[in-house]
Design a protein around this motif. Structure first.
Motif, PDB file in Angstrom:
ATOM      1  N   LEU A 115      74.821  -8.839   1.914  1.00 40.46           N
ATOM      2  CA  LEU A 115      74.505  -9.700   0.762  1.00 40.46           C
ATOM      3  C   LEU A 115      73.037  -9.603   0.370  1.00 40.46           C
ATOM      4  O   LEU A 115      72.707  -9.651  -0.811  1.00 40.46           O
ATOM      5  CB  LEU A 115      74.872 -11.150   1.062  1.00 40.46           C
ATOM      6  CG  LEU A 115      76.355 -11.469   1.166  1.00 40.46           C
ATOM      7  CD1 LEU A 115      76.550 -12.963   1.329  1.00 40.46           C
ATOM      8  CD2 LEU A 115      77.108 -10.964  -0.033  1.00 40.46           C
ATOM      9  N   GLU A 116      72.168  -9.461   1.372  1.00 42.44           N
ATOM     10  CA  GLU A 116      70.745  -9.300   1.060  1.00 42.44           C
ATOM     11  C   GLU A 116      70.497  -8.005   0.299  1.00 42.44           C
ATOM     12  O   GLU A 116      69.712  -7.970  -0.653  1.00 42.44           O
ATOM     13  CB  GLU A 116      69.923  -9.337   2.338  1.00 42.44           C
ATOM     14  CG  GLU A 116      69.892 -10.714   2.987  1.00 42.44           C
ATOM     15  CD  GLU A 116      69.316 -10.697   4.389  1.00 42.44           C
ATOM     16  OE1 GLU A 116      68.885  -9.621   4.864  1.00 42.44           O
ATOM     17  OE2 GLU A 116      69.300 -11.771   5.026  1.00 42.44           O
ATOM     18  N   ALA A 117      71.179  -6.941   0.699  1.00 39.80           N
ATOM     19  CA  ALA A 117      71.048  -5.671  -0.021  1.00 39.80           C
ATOM     20  C   ALA A 117      71.610  -5.796  -1.435  1.00 39.80           C
ATOM     21  O   ALA A 117      71.027  -5.293  -2.402  1.00 39.80           O
ATOM     22  CB  ALA A 117      71.758  -4.556   0.748  1.00 39.80           C
ATOM     23  N   LEU A 118      72.725  -6.492  -1.561  1.00 42.02           N
ATOM     24  CA  LEU A 118      73.323  -6.727  -2.873  1.00 42.02           C
ATOM     25  C   LEU A 118      72.388  -7.555  -3.752  1.00 42.02           C
ATOM     26  O   LEU A 118      72.223  -7.280  -4.938  1.00 42.02           O
ATOM     27  CB  LEU A 118      74.666  -7.435  -2.694  1.00 42.02           C
ATOM     28  CG  LEU A 118      75.534  -7.627  -3.925  1.00 42.02           C
ATOM     29  CD1 LEU A 118      75.950  -6.282  -4.487  1.00 42.02           C
ATOM     30  CD2 LEU A 118      76.753  -8.454  -3.572  1.00 42.02           C
ATOM     31  N   GLN A 119      71.751  -8.533  -3.163  1.00 43.32           N
ATOM     32  CA  GLN A 119      70.820  -9.384  -3.901  1.00 43.32           C
ATOM     33  C   GLN A 119      69.629  -8.580  -4.412  1.00 43.32           C
ATOM     34  O   GLN A 119      69.178  -8.775  -5.533  1.00 43.32           O
ATOM     35  CB  GLN A 119      70.343 -10.519  -3.003  1.00 43.32           C
ATOM     36  CG  GLN A 119      69.492 -11.532  -3.695  1.00 43.32           C
ATOM     37  CD  GLN A 119      69.194 -12.717  -2.792  1.00 43.32           C
ATOM     38  OE1 GLN A 119      69.761 -12.848  -1.710  1.00 43.32           O
ATOM     39  NE2 GLN A 119      68.299 -13.569  -3.234  1.00 43.32           N
ATOM     40  N   SER A 120      69.126  -7.656  -3.606  1.00 40.98           N
ATOM     41  CA  SER A 120      67.991  -6.853  -4.068  1.00 40.98           C
ATOM     42  C   SER A 120      68.410  -5.903  -5.185  1.00 40.98           C
ATOM     43  O   SER A 120      67.584  -5.507  -6.001  1.00 40.98           O
ATOM     44  CB  SER A 120      67.364  -6.088  -2.906  1.00 40.98           C
ATOM     45  OG  SER A 120      68.237  -5.098  -2.440  1.00 40.98           O
ATOM     46  N   ARG A 121      69.689  -5.533  -5.256  1.00 41.75           N
ATOM     47  CA  ARG A 121      70.162  -4.701  -6.366  1.00 41.75           C
ATOM     48  C   ARG A 121      70.071  -5.478  -7.678  1.00 41.75           C
ATOM     49  O   ARG A 121      69.715  -4.947  -8.706  1.00 41.75           O
ATOM     50  CB  ARG A 121      71.607  -4.262  -6.120  1.00 41.75           C
ATOM     51  CG  ARG A 121      72.146  -3.343  -7.217  1.00 41.75           C
ATOM     52  CD  ARG A 121      73.575  -2.929  -6.910  1.00 41.75           C
ATOM     53  NE  ARG A 121      73.986  -1.791  -7.688  1.00 41.75           N
ATOM     54  CZ  ARG A 121      74.465  -1.860  -8.928  1.00 41.75           C
ATOM     55  NH1 ARG A 121      74.543  -3.019  -9.541  1.00 41.75           N
ATOM     56  NH2 ARG A 121      74.834  -0.773  -9.559  1.00 41.75           N
ATOM     57  N   PHE A 122      70.405  -6.760  -7.616  1.00 48.64           N
ATOM     58  CA  PHE A 122      70.368  -7.577  -8.819  1.00 48.64           C
ATOM     59  C   PHE A 122      68.961  -8.041  -9.174  1.00 48.64           C
ATOM     60  O   PHE A 122      68.712  -8.414 -10.309  1.00 48.64           O
ATOM     61  CB  PHE A 122      71.273  -8.797  -8.657  1.00 48.64           C
ATOM     62  CG  PHE A 122      72.721  -8.474  -8.770  1.00 48.64           C
ATOM     63  CD1 PHE A 122      73.299  -8.250 -10.003  1.00 48.64           C
ATOM     64  CD2 PHE A 122      73.519  -8.387  -7.639  1.00 48.64           C
ATOM     65  CE1 PHE A 122      74.644  -7.957 -10.115  1.00 48.64           C
ATOM     66  CE2 PHE A 122      74.861  -8.104  -7.746  1.00 48.64           C
ATOM     67  CZ  PHE A 122      75.424  -7.880  -8.985  1.00 48.64           C
ATOM     68  N   ASP A 141      72.592   2.996  -1.930  1.00 48.65           N
ATOM     69  CA  ASP A 141      72.858   3.654  -0.641  1.00 48.65           C
ATOM     70  C   ASP A 141      72.689   2.676   0.512  1.00 48.65           C
ATOM     71  O   ASP A 141      73.424   2.737   1.502  1.00 48.65           O
ATOM     72  CB  ASP A 141      71.932   4.856  -0.457  1.00 48.65           C
ATOM     73  CG  ASP A 141      72.234   5.984  -1.439  1.00 48.65           C
ATOM     74  OD1 ASP A 141      73.382   6.022  -1.948  1.00 48.65           O
ATOM     75  OD2 ASP A 141      71.345   6.819  -1.685  1.00 48.65           O
ATOM     76  N   CYS A 142      71.742   1.787   0.378  1.00 50.13           N
ATOM     77  CA  CYS A 142      71.524   0.788   1.422  1.00 50.13           C
ATOM     78  C   CYS A 142      72.706  -0.192   1.493  1.00 50.13           C
ATOM     79  O   CYS A 142      73.131  -0.570   2.580  1.00 50.13           O
ATOM     80  CB  CYS A 142      70.215   0.042   1.178  1.00 50.13           C
ATOM     81  SG  CYS A 142      69.724  -0.968   2.573  1.00 50.13           S
ATOM     82  N   ILE A 143      73.242  -0.561   0.336  1.00 51.29           N
ATOM     83  CA  ILE A 143      74.421  -1.434   0.324  1.00 51.29           C
ATOM     84  C   ILE A 143      75.575  -0.745   1.038  1.00 51.29           C
ATOM     85  O   ILE A 143      76.242  -1.336   1.884  1.00 51.29           O
ATOM     86  CB  ILE A 143      74.815  -1.818  -1.121  1.00 51.29           C
ATOM     87  CG1 ILE A 143      73.752  -2.714  -1.749  1.00 51.29           C
ATOM     88  CG2 ILE A 143      76.186  -2.497  -1.154  1.00 51.29           C
ATOM     89  CD1 ILE A 143      73.953  -2.959  -3.224  1.00 51.29           C
ATOM     90  N   ARG A 144      75.791   0.539   0.707  1.00 56.79           N
ATOM     91  CA  ARG A 144      76.860   1.299   1.368  1.00 56.79           C
ATOM     92  C   ARG A 144      76.626   1.388   2.872  1.00 56.79           C
ATOM     93  O   ARG A 144      77.546   1.204   3.668  1.00 56.79           O
ATOM     94  CB  ARG A 144      76.939   2.705   0.773  1.00 56.79           C
ATOM     95  CG  ARG A 144      78.037   2.843  -0.229  1.00 56.79           C
ATOM     96  CD  ARG A 144      78.194   4.274  -0.728  1.00 56.79           C
ATOM     97  NE  ARG A 144      77.938   4.267  -2.148  1.00 56.79           N
ATOM     98  CZ  ARG A 144      76.847   4.713  -2.755  1.00 56.79           C
ATOM     99  NH1 ARG A 144      75.899   5.270  -2.078  1.00 56.79           N
ATOM    100  NH2 ARG A 144      76.712   4.620  -4.056  1.00 56.79           N
ATOM    101  N   PHE A 145      75.387   1.693   3.248  1.00 61.19           N
ATOM    102  CA  PHE A 145      75.059   1.822   4.670  1.00 61.19           C
ATOM    103  C   PHE A 145      75.325   0.515   5.414  1.00 61.19           C
ATOM    104  O   PHE A 145      75.952   0.510   6.486  1.00 61.19           O
ATOM    105  CB  PHE A 145      73.583   2.233   4.831  1.00 61.19           C
ATOM    106  CG  PHE A 145      73.111   2.205   6.249  1.00 61.19           C
ATOM    107  CD1 PHE A 145      73.423   3.238   7.117  1.00 61.19           C
ATOM    108  CD2 PHE A 145      72.366   1.139   6.736  1.00 61.19           C
ATOM    109  CE1 PHE A 145      72.993   3.208   8.441  1.00 61.19           C
ATOM    110  CE2 PHE A 145      71.929   1.099   8.041  1.00 61.19           C
ATOM    111  CZ  PHE A 145      72.245   2.137   8.892  1.00 61.19           C
TER     112      PHE A 145
END
Length: 162
Positions: A115-122, A141-145
């Motif tokens: 969720l933190e990675a997803l949040q940084s995408r937004f 890529d970080c979200i996938r990882f």
């Protein structure tokens, strides 16, 4: 020369005599039968509840994984402002909260990292971010990882309980 069987019979002959006396009394047979039945029933009930919990975990983990994909796509089809009000994003947060309740502690932590990675995408900040392994990657890529890493912990959580 005494064999092992004879030695055992000598040492535990009192037990054999006691068991034959107990077996003659039907009240004792009922008493032991009751406790054995109770133990078997309790074991089966516990196993059944563990299987139900694992089934629920599998369903919840599967839904979380699918929802992360939908939430990633939500950025490209932003209709709500701000982004955290988007229904797909709110659903993935709700699923992560459920995982924190019924999943293991480590799975809850790993899904939180997703969720933190997803949040940084937004957040529309940097195009790259440092993942939990310390490597700098593109945000997608970080979200996938992080998702793949959390899936490994999800599998371990379900297999641990079996």
């Amino acid at each position: 020369m005494i064999t092992a069987c004879e030695n055992f019979c000598r040492d535990f002959s009192w037990l054999i005599e006691w068991l034959t006396e107990v077996a003659k009394n039907p009240i004792w047979a009922l008493f032991f039968g009751f406790w054995i039945s109770l133990y078997i029933w309790r074991s089966q009930t516990k196993l059944s509840s563990e299987l139900d919990l694992n089934r629920e975990k599998r369903s919840l983990y599967r839904e979380f994984i699918a929802q992360v994909g939908k939430a990633v796509l939500a950025k490209d089809t932003e209709t709500c402002t701000p982004w955290y009000f988007h229904p797909e994003v709110r659903r993935v947060w709700a699923l992560q909260s459920e995982i924190a309740l019924i999943g293991s502690e480590i799975v809850g932590e790993k899904t939180k990292v997703v969720l933190e990675a997803l949040q940084s995408r937004f957040a529309k900040s940097e195009p790259t971010m440092k993942c939990s392994d310390g490597v700098l990657r593109k945000v997608d890529d970080c979200i996938r990882f992080e998702l793949v890493r959390s899936i490994e912990y999800m599998k371990a959580d379900i297999n641990r309980d079996q």
